[in-house]
Design a protein around this motif. Sequence first.
Motif, PDB file in Angstrom:
ATOM      1  N   CYS A   1      -8.346   1.997   9.443  1.00 52.49           N
ATOM      2  CA  CYS A   1      -7.268   2.815   8.888  1.00 52.49           C
ATOM      3  C   CYS A   1      -7.827   3.964   8.038  1.00 52.49           C
ATOM      4  O   CYS A   1      -8.453   3.725   7.003  1.00 52.49           O
ATOM      5  CB  CYS A   1      -6.374   1.916   8.033  1.00 52.49           C
ATOM      6  N   PRO A   2      -7.596   5.182   8.435  1.00 48.22           N
ATOM      7  CA  PRO A   2      -8.119   6.317   7.661  1.00 48.22           C
ATOM      8  C   PRO A   2      -7.526   6.431   6.262  1.00 48.22           C
ATOM      9  O   PRO A   2      -8.179   6.938   5.350  1.00 48.22           O
ATOM     10  CB  PRO A   2      -7.744   7.536   8.501  1.00 48.22           C
ATOM     11  N   ILE A   3      -6.297   5.935   6.099  1.00 50.65           N
ATOM     12  CA  ILE A   3      -5.703   6.006   4.760  1.00 50.65           C
ATOM     13  C   ILE A   3      -6.435   5.046   3.831  1.00 50.65           C
ATOM     14  O   ILE A   3      -6.792   5.394   2.702  1.00 50.65           O
ATOM     15  CB  ILE A   3      -4.189   5.668   4.833  1.00 50.65           C
TER      16      ILE A   3
ATOM     17  N   ALA B   1      -1.502   6.088  15.052  1.00 49.24           N
ATOM     18  CA  ALA B   1      -1.681   7.366  14.351  1.00 49.24           C
ATOM     19  C   ALA B   1      -3.048   7.979  14.686  1.00 49.24           C
ATOM     20  O   ALA B   1      -3.153   9.188  14.906  1.00 49.24           O
ATOM     21  CB  ALA B   1      -1.537   7.173  12.845  1.00 49.24           C
TER      22      ALA B   1
ATOM     23  N   MET C   1      -5.245  -3.890   2.176  1.00 49.52           N
ATOM     24  CA  MET C   1      -5.851  -2.589   1.931  1.00 49.52           C
ATOM     25  C   MET C   1      -5.953  -2.360   0.429  1.00 49.52           C
ATOM     26  O   MET C   1      -5.120  -2.835  -0.333  1.00 49.52           O
ATOM     27  CB  MET C   1      -4.985  -1.492   2.520  1.00 49.52           C
TER      28      MET C   1
ATOM     29  N   PHE D   1       0.826  -1.218   0.000  1.00 44.82           N
ATOM     30  CA  PHE D   1       0.000   0.000   0.000  1.00 44.82           C
ATOM     31  C   PHE D   1       0.855   1.260   0.000  1.00 44.82           C
ATOM     32  O   PHE D   1       0.368   2.351  -0.239  1.00 44.82           O
ATOM     33  CB  PHE D   1      -1.000  -0.004   1.166  1.00 44.82           C
TER      34      PHE D   1
ATOM     35  N   CYS E   1      -5.041   2.285  15.625  1.00 45.12           N
ATOM     36  CA  CYS E   1      -3.613   2.428  15.319  1.00 45.12           C
ATOM     37  C   CYS E   1      -3.085   3.655  16.070  1.00 45.12           C
ATOM     38  O   CYS E   1      -3.851   4.543  16.461  1.00 45.12           O
ATOM     39  CB  CYS E   1      -3.357   2.511  13.824  1.00 45.12           C
TER      40      CYS E   1
ATOM     41  N   TRP F   1      -6.263  13.931  13.648  1.00 44.29           N
ATOM     42  CA  TRP F   1      -6.176  12.463  13.592  1.00 44.29           C
ATOM     43  C   TRP F   1      -6.637  11.829  14.904  1.00 44.29           C
ATOM     44  O   TRP F   1      -7.261  10.773  14.894  1.00 44.29           O
ATOM     45  CB  TRP F   1      -4.743  12.034  13.273  1.00 44.29           C
TER      46      TRP F   1
ATOM     47  N   CYS G   1       1.682   9.235   9.356  1.00 41.17           N
ATOM     48  CA  CYS G   1       1.403   7.841   8.987  1.00 41.17           C
ATOM     49  C   CYS G   1       2.416   7.343   7.970  1.00 41.17           C
ATOM     50  O   CYS G   1       2.644   7.991   6.941  1.00 41.17           O
ATOM     51  CB  CYS G   1      -0.017   7.771   8.436  1.00 41.17           C
ATOM     52  N   GLN G   2       2.981   6.163   8.223  1.00 38.51           N
ATOM     53  CA  GLN G   2       3.973   5.591   7.309  1.00 38.51           C
ATOM     54  C   GLN G   2       3.349   5.192   5.968  1.00 38.51           C
ATOM     55  O   GLN G   2       4.050   5.004   4.986  1.00 38.51           O
ATOM     56  CB  GLN G   2       4.697   4.401   7.967  1.00 38.51           C
ATOM     57  N   GLY G   3       2.024   5.081   5.945  1.00 37.35           N
ATOM     58  CA  GLY G   3       1.327   4.748   4.696  1.00 37.35           C
ATOM     59  C   GLY G   3       1.342   5.905   3.704  1.00 37.35           C
ATOM     60  O   GLY G   3       0.938   5.753   2.557  1.00 37.35           O
TER      61      GLY G   3
ATOM     62  N   GLN H   1       1.545   8.997  17.401  1.00 35.91           N
ATOM     63  CA  GLN H   1       2.637   8.510  16.562  1.00 35.91           C
ATOM     64  C   GLN H   1       3.220   9.585  15.659  1.00 35.91           C
ATOM     65  O   GLN H   1       2.503  10.423  15.143  1.00 35.91           O
ATOM     66  CB  GLN H   1       2.049   7.384  15.703  1.00 35.91           C
TER      67      GLN H   1
HETATM   68  S1  SF4 Z   1      -1.534   3.013   7.400  1.00 40.31           S
HETATM   69 FE1  SF4 Z   1      -3.485   3.202   8.421  1.00 40.31          FE
HETATM   70  S2  SF4 Z   1      -3.378   1.766  10.137  1.00 40.31           S
HETATM   71 FE2  SF4 Z   1      -1.275   2.168   9.429  1.00 40.31          FE
HETATM   72  S3  SF4 Z   1      -0.554   3.857  10.696  1.00 40.31           S
HETATM   73 FE3  SF4 Z   1      -1.381   4.741   8.825  1.00 40.31          FE
HETATM   74  S4  SF4 Z   1      -3.470   5.202   9.377  1.00 40.31           S
HETATM   75 FE4  SF4 Z   1      -2.759   3.787  10.898  1.00 40.31          FE
END
Ligand code: SF4
Length: 469
Positions: free
Chosen positions: A422-424, A351, A296, A111, A349, A398, A368-370, A356
């Motif tokens: 997960c909001p992303i 975030a 996802m 993702f 999560c 967030w 968010c690392q996403g 985070q």
């Molecule tokens: S990808 Fe989604 S579940 Fe993961 S840290 Fe970001 S918002 Fe949270």
Amino acid sequence: MVELSKFTHLFDCGEAVALYHSLRMKPVYLKKGIFKKLDDWLKQKPEAIDSASEDLLGIIKELIKYKILKQDKFEDEKVLEFVKTKLPKPAINVCYFILSEQCNLSCKYCFIGNNDQEKRKNFTKLNMSKSVADKAIDFFIRQLKESSGNINFEENKPVIIFYGGEPLINFEMLEYIATKINNLRVSEKAVKNLEMSVITNGLLLNEERAIKLKKLGVGIGISIDGFTEESNSMRVDNSGNPIFKKLLTILDMLKKLNISISLSVTLSEETINSRDEIIDLIQAYNIKSFGFNIMMSSDTFVVSEKYNEKAAQFIIDQFIKLRKLGVYEDRMMRKLKAFAESKIYFSDCAATAGGQIVISSNGEVGICQGCLHNKKYFISDIADENFIASKNKDIIEWSQLSPINKEECQDCSALGICGGGCPINASYIKQNNTIHSLDERFCIHSKMTLDFLIKDLYRAMTDDQGARN
Ligand code: SF4
Ligand code: SF4
């Protein structure tokens, strides 16, 4: 008037009905005969409880205690307002260190976008340097100190997660940061109890590195999709070749060294179809803990229509098998804990808990690392000495993404155990969606899990002592 709370939901448990208040989270089970009497009495729109028959009265009092029945027409609003006051304030205790944005794999469901040539171009080729790492450590420690008023670091230990891309591409920096943190434990109270882990695809591990990680106290989390070549067919290297066999040799090596690992199992369609092999995998290796990830969607990868339901059922079925072995899966455990303790699970999560930050290889700071591929919600830089994450408007936004604050979630039975996903992912599901939209993939998982927990508890109770009649 005495009536059911709007948060009350009914579950058919065979010979009984469970009445469950989604915010009080304590189910009450009534045999169907007595439930029918109660239902008939409620249909009369009773003004007070004294019009109830003798055999109903005690039950009604108990249902009022559990908020399942209400006498005060404003009670639902009061309960919701009270719950909202318990929503934790933003307080940073997790930091992702992105040691390298590059990855040696191109998993088909990635993702973050490592499977996509266009998105891949957005990733910096520069790995995290020593000077970025030094500033990033100072930055994170400052955020921990700024958050210490809102969080107890003995209970909520701070966490550093080494992440990527593939973090082991920059092993040297992992070693440097972990050593520095360990040296700081004596002088720096904020990191005294800090935990460290690396999330890796495992392929760059060797004996020397594994032993080093153990000595440094860095936990190892390895991503794998199952025990078979087929279930791992989405995990391929940059030339599209499968990597499963190589990964098994690494797991064997870790087992021989007696190094515990966690497994992060992404539920591909193939994984869901190879049901028994997951247990083989967990039993065959030295698995300390593990967690299932529901895939996802992204703009380059869309899951099949039936996938979400099948994935949710798979997690429940595996939970039933694994608990007999005393092995617990993280995703299910979080919901079970909330249910068992009747404690609202506000966010799923770190975030969305407002807890985070993510520090990219070149020192940009995000939530968010996403979002590494587009740097959305990257809100600061380690050079910014005035930045206070817990007061930042995006982090505050967030931290409010909990279902408790969402209009669409108010009528949902899973409101208390959900956490909202997960909001992303939510923002990818439909056009015009935002981080405030519902992660519908997660709704299916939350609702099916709650249904299972309520019926499972009933089964356990009736095995023990029989339901109330
Ligand atoms: S990808 Fe989604 S579940 Fe993961 S840290 Fe970001 S918002 Fe949270
Ligand atoms: S996110 Fe979905 S499952 Fe969770 S509370 Fe909202 S509607 Fe229910």
